[in-house]
Design a protein around this motif. Sequence first.
Motif, PDB file in Angstrom:
ATOM      1  N   THR A   5     -62.063  -5.996  19.249  1.00 21.81           N
ATOM      2  CA  THR A   5     -60.561  -6.326  18.993  1.00 21.81           C
ATOM      3  C   THR A   5     -60.253  -4.738  17.878  1.00 21.81           C
ATOM      4  O   THR A   5     -60.735  -4.450  16.937  1.00 21.81           O
TER       5      THR A   5
ATOM      6  N   HIS B 214     -54.558  -6.313  19.685  1.00 25.12           N
ATOM      7  CA  HIS B 214     -54.857  -6.215  21.129  1.00 25.12           C
ATOM      8  C   HIS B 214     -56.290  -6.753  21.184  1.00 25.12           C
ATOM      9  O   HIS B 214     -57.625  -6.253  20.257  1.00 25.12           O
TER      10      HIS B 214
ATOM     11  N   GLU C 221     -59.942  -6.236  23.690  1.00 23.29           N
ATOM     12  CA  GLU C 221     -60.720  -5.927  25.459  1.00 23.29           C
ATOM     13  C   GLU C 221     -61.924  -6.783  25.814  1.00 23.29           C
ATOM     14  O   GLU C 221     -62.256  -6.463  24.439  1.00 23.29           O
TER      15      GLU C 221
ATOM     16  N   LYS D 158     -65.119  -7.369  28.139  1.00 23.69           N
ATOM     17  CA  LYS D 158     -65.516  -6.191  29.458  1.00 23.69           C
ATOM     18  C   LYS D 158     -67.100  -7.129  29.665  1.00 23.69           C
ATOM     19  O   LYS D 158     -68.112  -7.101  28.565  1.00 23.69           O
TER      20      LYS D 158
END
Length: 111
Positions: free
Chosen positions: A87, A92, A94, A96
Amino acid sequence: MMDYAQKLKEIFQQLLIENINTLVVEIDYYTEEKGFGIKGNTFNNEGLHLSYLDFDAEIVWNISDILIEWQNGIYEEQRWNKAIFTTYSDGHFEVKTWWDEDFQKELYPNG
């Protein structure tokens, strides 16, 4: 997945302070015991490592609840036992996730 990721983002965003731009959290999830391991690192605006993040008990319990819901709500072919959650201070983030077979065999050598 995104509902759970959004919930985690909100928790992790609270940990970002003024001089920290990025928080990377690695999650090792032990699927059979419904347990998990968490470690995190923070980075400044220049990308330099600042510190290892030690999660306090309240944060860990909130994360645990989200991870258990997430794992219980997915199909077998989408299961994961490792994740990296990143973060950024601009909001924004992501996520995974992946299945690490070697990790799983290390935890459960007898199947």
